[in-house]
Design an enzyme around this catalytic site. Structure first.
Site, PDB file in Angstrom:
ATOM      1  N   HIS A  21      33.949  -2.580  66.681  1.00  0.00           N
ATOM      2  CA  HIS A  21      34.421  -2.538  65.289  1.00  0.00           C
ATOM      3  C   HIS A  21      33.286  -2.282  64.305  1.00  0.00           C
ATOM      4  O   HIS A  21      33.492  -1.733  63.232  1.00  0.00           O
ATOM      5  CB  HIS A  21      35.152  -3.835  64.922  1.00  0.00           C
TER       6      HIS A  21
ATOM      7  N   TYR B 295      34.377  -7.448  70.951  1.00  0.00           N
ATOM      8  CA  TYR B 295      34.807  -8.852  70.912  1.00  0.00           C
ATOM      9  C   TYR B 295      34.020  -9.678  71.934  1.00  0.00           C
ATOM     10  O   TYR B 295      33.102  -9.178  72.608  1.00  0.00           O
ATOM     11  CB  TYR B 295      36.318  -8.932  71.166  1.00  0.00           C
TER      12      TYR B 295
ATOM     13  N   GLU C 253      35.796  -3.283  72.193  1.00  0.00           N
ATOM     14  CA  GLU C 253      35.789  -3.270  70.728  1.00  0.00           C
ATOM     15  C   GLU C 253      34.786  -4.258  70.119  1.00  0.00           C
ATOM     16  O   GLU C 253      34.867  -4.597  68.960  1.00  0.00           O
ATOM     17  CB  GLU C 253      37.214  -3.541  70.199  1.00  0.00           C
TER      18      GLU C 253
ATOM     19  N   GLN D 186      46.996   3.674  56.554  1.00  0.00           N
ATOM     20  CA  GLN D 186      47.325   3.132  55.239  1.00  0.00           C
ATOM     21  C   GLN D 186      48.293   1.950  55.264  1.00  0.00           C
ATOM     22  O   GLN D 186      48.162   1.039  54.461  1.00  0.00           O
ATOM     23  CB  GLN D 186      47.884   4.247  54.346  1.00  0.00           C
TER      24      GLN D 186
ATOM     25  N   ARG E 176      40.729  -4.538  79.342  1.00  0.00           N
ATOM     26  CA  ARG E 176      40.353  -3.492  78.377  1.00  0.00           C
ATOM     27  C   ARG E 176      38.841  -3.390  78.366  1.00  0.00           C
ATOM     28  O   ARG E 176      38.143  -4.337  77.961  1.00  0.00           O
ATOM     29  CB  ARG E 176      40.914  -3.875  76.990  1.00  0.00           C
TER      30      ARG E 176
HETATM   31  P1  NAP Z   1      43.357   8.220  41.354  1.00  0.00           P
HETATM   32  O1  NAP Z   1      43.063   7.604  42.649  1.00  0.00           O
HETATM   33  O2  NAP Z   1      44.071   7.435  40.328  1.00  0.00           O
HETATM   34  O3  NAP Z   1      41.963   8.717  40.766  1.00  0.00           O
HETATM   35  C1  NAP Z   1      41.866   9.326  39.548  1.00  0.00           C
HETATM   36  C2  NAP Z   1      40.399   9.570  39.212  1.00  0.00           C
HETATM   37  O4  NAP Z   1      40.329  10.170  37.965  1.00  0.00           O
HETATM   38  C3  NAP Z   1      39.592   8.314  39.154  1.00  0.00           C
HETATM   39  O5  NAP Z   1      38.360   8.542  39.804  1.00  0.00           O
HETATM   40  C4  NAP Z   1      39.411   8.062  37.675  1.00  0.00           C
HETATM   41  O6  NAP Z   1      38.142   7.486  37.558  1.00  0.00           O
HETATM   42  C5  NAP Z   1      39.505   9.450  37.081  1.00  0.00           C
HETATM   43  N1  NAP Z   1      40.139   9.478  35.765  1.00  0.00           N
HETATM   44  C6  NAP Z   1      41.231   8.792  35.342  1.00  0.00           C
HETATM   45  N2  NAP Z   1      41.522   9.117  34.073  1.00  0.00           N
HETATM   46  C7  NAP Z   1      40.612  10.022  33.678  1.00  0.00           C
HETATM   47  C8  NAP Z   1      40.383  10.723  32.477  1.00  0.00           C
HETATM   48  N3  NAP Z   1      41.176  10.562  31.431  1.00  0.00           N
HETATM   49  N4  NAP Z   1      39.341  11.557  32.430  1.00  0.00           N
HETATM   50  C9  NAP Z   1      38.532  11.737  33.485  1.00  0.00           C
HETATM   51  N5  NAP Z   1      38.695  11.099  34.642  1.00  0.00           N
HETATM   52  C10 NAP Z   1      39.730  10.252  34.749  1.00  0.00           C
HETATM   53  O7  NAP Z   1      44.182   9.536  41.526  1.00  0.00           O
HETATM   54  P2  NAP Z   1      44.035  10.740  42.510  1.00  0.00           P
HETATM   55  O8  NAP Z   1      42.669  10.927  43.035  1.00  0.00           O
HETATM   56  O9  NAP Z   1      44.638  11.852  41.750  1.00  0.00           O
HETATM   57  O10 NAP Z   1      44.951  10.341  43.691  1.00  0.00           O
HETATM   58  C11 NAP Z   1      46.342  10.119  43.497  1.00  0.00           C
HETATM   59  C12 NAP Z   1      46.841   9.230  44.549  1.00  0.00           C
HETATM   60  O11 NAP Z   1      46.843   9.901  45.791  1.00  0.00           O
HETATM   61  C13 NAP Z   1      45.958   8.015  44.697  1.00  0.00           C
HETATM   62  O12 NAP Z   1      46.676   6.871  44.339  1.00  0.00           O
HETATM   63  C14 NAP Z   1      45.584   7.973  46.111  1.00  0.00           C
HETATM   64  O13 NAP Z   1      45.928   6.730  46.682  1.00  0.00           O
HETATM   65  C15 NAP Z   1      46.398   9.049  46.784  1.00  0.00           C
HETATM   66  N6  NAP Z   1      45.528   9.725  47.721  1.00  0.00           N
HETATM   67  C16 NAP Z   1      45.038   9.013  48.735  1.00  0.00           C
HETATM   68  C17 NAP Z   1      44.196   9.593  49.602  1.00  0.00           C
HETATM   69  C18 NAP Z   1      43.651   8.832  50.759  1.00  0.00           C
HETATM   70  O14 NAP Z   1      42.714   9.253  51.359  1.00  0.00           O
HETATM   71  N7  NAP Z   1      44.202   7.719  51.130  1.00  0.00           N
HETATM   72  C19 NAP Z   1      43.812  10.890  49.442  1.00  0.00           C
HETATM   73  C20 NAP Z   1      44.315  11.616  48.379  1.00  0.00           C
HETATM   74  C21 NAP Z   1      45.159  10.995  47.505  1.00  0.00           C
HETATM   75  P3  NAP Z   1      37.488   7.029  36.169  1.00  0.00           P
HETATM   76  O15 NAP Z   1      38.627   6.501  35.345  1.00  0.00           O
HETATM   77  O16 NAP Z   1      36.482   6.005  36.570  1.00  0.00           O
HETATM   78  O17 NAP Z   1      36.860   8.244  35.642  1.00  0.00           O
HETATM   79 FE1  SF4 Z   2      49.460   3.657  60.720  1.00  0.00          FE
HETATM   80 FE2  SF4 Z   2      51.775   4.889  60.316  1.00  0.00          FE
HETATM   81 FE3  SF4 Z   2      49.530   5.890  59.258  1.00  0.00          FE
HETATM   82 FE4  SF4 Z   2      50.011   5.997  61.895  1.00  0.00          FE
HETATM   83  S1  SF4 Z   2      51.138   7.017  60.256  1.00  0.00           S
HETATM   84  S2  SF4 Z   2      48.119   5.398  60.945  1.00  0.00           S
HETATM   85  S3  SF4 Z   2      51.021   4.048  62.227  1.00  0.00           S
HETATM   86  S4  SF4 Z   2      50.464   3.946  58.760  1.00  0.00           S
END
Ligand code: NAP
Ligand code: SF4
Length: 675
Positions: free
Chosen positions: A253, A167, A165, A340, A215
């Site tokens: 990494h 290290y 990794e 996450q 490892r």
């Molecule tokens: P979000 O992360 O809150 O993003 C919303 C987007 O919309 C932002 O880019 C924001 O940017 C824009 N926005 C907000 N208000 C707006 C408005 N009135 N008009 C136009 N644009 C606006 O929400 P999301 O993408 O719907 O995701 C929801 C949740 O799902 C998130 O919290 C995320 O963590 C989760 N999620 C995570 C993943 C992942 O890969 N980990 C994948 C999918 C979803 P601006 O305000 O700059 O325009």
């Molecule tokens: Fe980490 Fe749990 Fe997501 Fe697996 S499911 S990557 S252990 S948070």
């Protein structure tokens, strides 16, 4: 007769026998640094009770300069040794075996005291390392050996010497980081000496009847990495120096190729380990994206390795092995490789846990005791928040009914699983379905319910989720405007030129879906390896294809937009955001921040930039996808409150901002623990 004969067969190491072929790979959870040794002991003991063959702890520093960060845990004092004894005793009482990982971070150590083969700063650390002199190298090696002896004193069954990794030890191995001209640099024989000496001295100090895992980085995925001939040469030398087992490391990494994320195909690197089989006489372990007993069994049956390492899957379900043994594999909570709650937490200085199992690392705090008085509980909403509440409450002995207006369980997970690279979400929904059945939860699907339907329940849990935010853009009623939900659910289709409004997690997911066509590379290993430029380390040093990444052409021209004047994707996962950004860049997606949405019409999407609306531009798109975030769906909660009916509001219905499955599942499980 088990379905997993290879996985569940014992492994004889001569002086000791492992009860099966499953290793819990090392993970930095942050638990040791809490110094709450009961909590640390319970974390490992729970996994020992779950039947794993051997566990490896998170990395323990052999000395201060080698710690991953200032204050990193290690066996420095008699008190440390006594504390680790609490852990090893508890594991042994649970009939488990545990090895301590010795992790010298070298130039990855996050502090000004870091040391390495040469004074070359890593691209992922602000601290340039000091180049070690001869005495300094001897000290590092002696400290590693002393750590092994102390691990034995603390009751560990063995150690893992971390040589991959990127290290410390890895930094000596390759010319990428070792520019020395003395006896520790230059020829490969010289560059290998630190690795060999570390194992030899550890063996000498810890005795013969002690497991030493080395490892070994089998594919560095960095420029000037090792060739496979060098990997084999090192493996043989490490065996001679006294290693009991060789474990596989994949990628440094700092490598810009994903190695463990959701979009990495399952068992993506088992073929690399397989190349080593037959070259050494000691057992070899393979690793990375092995998350079900079926995949693990297949890897072993195909002769890719003698043992499999599962790290994050052991956070997701401590009883992975026991459930496989009992013929209950569908009940194993699946690791979806999202990072996450594990790695993203680690890199934010938080205790690790697991998105699908919030009890991981919180075993002493979050407990699901049998309910004293079983209750009749209604849960409205079959998304991750509602389902977690329902399953945990039913496990406690409550009678639970889940309602949802949709005909299927899963909520937003059913959209996520349509995204290429997120196929693991299918497994998560399937696991929820299995658990609903096995815990006896009653499902009432396909019907919207109101406050009047909640009569007769002792507790009402409102997990009605979210609804899309209305961005109120002039012209958004135009036929070319669609919602992300309709797109992902297949109710709407997109044209060839598409603007995505909103660049949160969903905007990125939608962009990835739009540029993709056909089979997902996450389910097609050769395509995935080509896409990221991974080659055979037997052909190219470090396994980097000379032609670089070769992604399939984008299926559409996509613009991903946000109003904030900053780089896109800042809110994505700490350890996975770069992957999403790179993937979209490779597909030619145009990412724009600081955008004002002026209007949508036949010509396309009219935008301007900045507070004064400069540089008006028309994006000539035939589809606009709205991904502008969410607001809470509180209809039922408001109705109940108006009628004076007490309820618990959780998940997106409680707080839509920054909602993700991690928060939803955590909140649902914690609520269930209190009902
Ligand atoms: P979000 O992360 O809150 O993003 C919303 C987007 O919309 C932002 O880019 C924001 O940017 C824009 N926005 C907000 N208000 C707006 C408005 N009135 N008009 C136009 N644009 C606006 O929400 P999301 O993408 O719907 O995701 C929801 C949740 O799902 C998130 O919290 C995320 O963590 C989760 N999620 C995570 C993943 C992942 O890969 N980990 C994948 C999918 C979803 P601006 O305000 O700059 O325009
Ligand atoms: Fe980490 Fe749990 Fe997501 Fe697996 S499911 S990557 S252990 S948070």
């Amino acid at each position: 007769m088990t379905a997993y004969p290879h996985l569940l067969s014992p492994l004889d190491l001569g002086f000791t026998t492992l009860k099966n072929r499953v290793l819990m790979g090392s993970m930095h959870t942050g638990l040791e640094e809490t110094r709450d040794w009961n909590r640390v002991a319970e974390f490992y003991a729970e996994r020992a009770r779950g039947g794993v063959g051997l566990m490896v702890t998170g990395g323990m520093a052999p000395n201060r300069e080698g710690g991953v960060f200032p204050g990193a845990a290690g066996l420095f004092t008699p008190e440390d040794i006594a504390n680790h004894r609490i852990v090893t005793d508890r594991v042994h009482q649970a009939d488990g075996k545990i090895a301590m990982q010795i992790l010298h971070a070298g130039r990855y150590a996050y502090g000004p005291e870091c040391v390495s083969a040469s004074a070359i700063k890593s691209p992922i650390s602000p601290f340039p390392p000091k180049e070690l002199d001869e005495a300094g190298i001897q000290k590092q090696l002696d400290d590693i050996a002393t750590a092994a002896a102390r691990a034995r004193e603390a009751g560990y069954d063995g150690v893992e010497v971390m040589g991959s990794e990127g290290y410390f030890i890895n930094q000596f191995l390759v010319t990428h980081t070792n520019k020395r001209t003395d006896a520790w640099g230059g020829s490969y024989e010289n560059r290998m000496r630190v690795a060999i000496e570390a194992v030899r001295r550890a063996r000498q100090m810890a005795g013969d009847d002690f497991i030493i895992i080395y490892r070994l980085s089998m594919i560095d995925l960095v420029p000037n990495g090792s060739t496979f001939e060098e990997v084999v040469q090192l493996a043989r030398e490490v065996e001679k120096a006294g290693a009991t087992i060789i474990n596989t490391g994949i990628g440094w990494h700092e490598a810009r190729i994903p190695t463990i994320a959701t979009s990495v195909p399952r068992r993506a690197f088992a073929w690399v380990t397989k190349k080593l089989m037959g070259h050494v006489g000691i057992p070899v372990i393979t690793s990375n994206r092995i998350n079900t007993p079926e995949v693990a069994e297949q890897v072993l049956a195909e002769g890719c390795a003698d043992m499999v390492s599962l790290a994050r899957p052991m956070l997701a379900d401590a009883h992975f092995v026991a459930k496989a043994q009992a013929g209950k594999a569908p009940e194993i909570a699946p690791c979806i490789a999202c990072n996450q709650a594990c790695l993203d937490h680690t890199f934010s200085g938080k205790i690790s846990s697991c998105l699908v199992n919030p009890r991981a690392c919180f075993e002493t705090e979050l407990q699901l005791h049998p309910a004293q008085t079983p209750k009749n509980i209604a849960v409205v909403g079959a998304g991750p928040a509602g389902l977690s509440t329902a399953i945990a409450a039913a496990q406690r002995g409550h009678k639970v009914t889940v309602f949802d207006k949709d005909a299927h369980v899963g909520g937003q997970l059913n959209l996520a699983r349509q995204v290429p690279g997120k196929e693991e979400f299918h497994g998560l929904v399937a696991w929820f379905e299995t658990m609903l059945t096995s815990t006896g939860v009653t499902l009432r699907l396909g019907q919207a319910v109101g406050a009047e339907d909640m009569a007769g329940f002792d507790e009402v849990v409102v997990a009605t989720g979210v609804q899309p935010r209305d961005p109120q853009i002039p012209g958004q009623a135009h036929a070319k405007v669609i919602s992300y939900a309709d797109l992902l659910a297949g109710r709407a289709t997109a044209g060839q030129k598409v603007a995505v409004i909103g660049a949160g997690g969903i905007g990125f997911d939608v962009a990835e879906t739009l540029v993709h066509e056909g089979h997902s590379p996450s389910e097609d290993l050769p395509a995935w390896l080509r896409e990221w430029g991974v080659s055979d380390p037997g052909t190219h040093r470090g396994g980097l294809a000379p032609e670089g990444p070769q992604p399939a052409p984008a299926a559409r021209q996509v613009w991903l937009l946000q109003r904030k004047a900053q780089a896109l994707g800042k809110g994505l996962g700490k350890t996975t955001g770069w992957i999403h950004r790179s993937a979209l860049k490779m597909k030619g997606v145009t990412m724009m921040g600081g955008v004002n949405y002026e209007k949508i019409d036949d010509e396309g999407l009219h935008i301007s930039f900045g507070p004064s609306g400069e540089n008006p531009t028309i994006l000539p798109v035939d589809t606009v996808v709205l991904c502008a975030g969410q607001i809470s769906e509180r209809g039922l909660a408001d109705q109940l409150q108006a009628k004076g009916v007490a309820c618990h509001v959780i998940g997106g219905a409680d707080l839509a901002a920054e909602l993700d499955a991690k928060r939803a599942i955590d909140q649902g499980t914690r609520l269930a623990a209190t009902l």
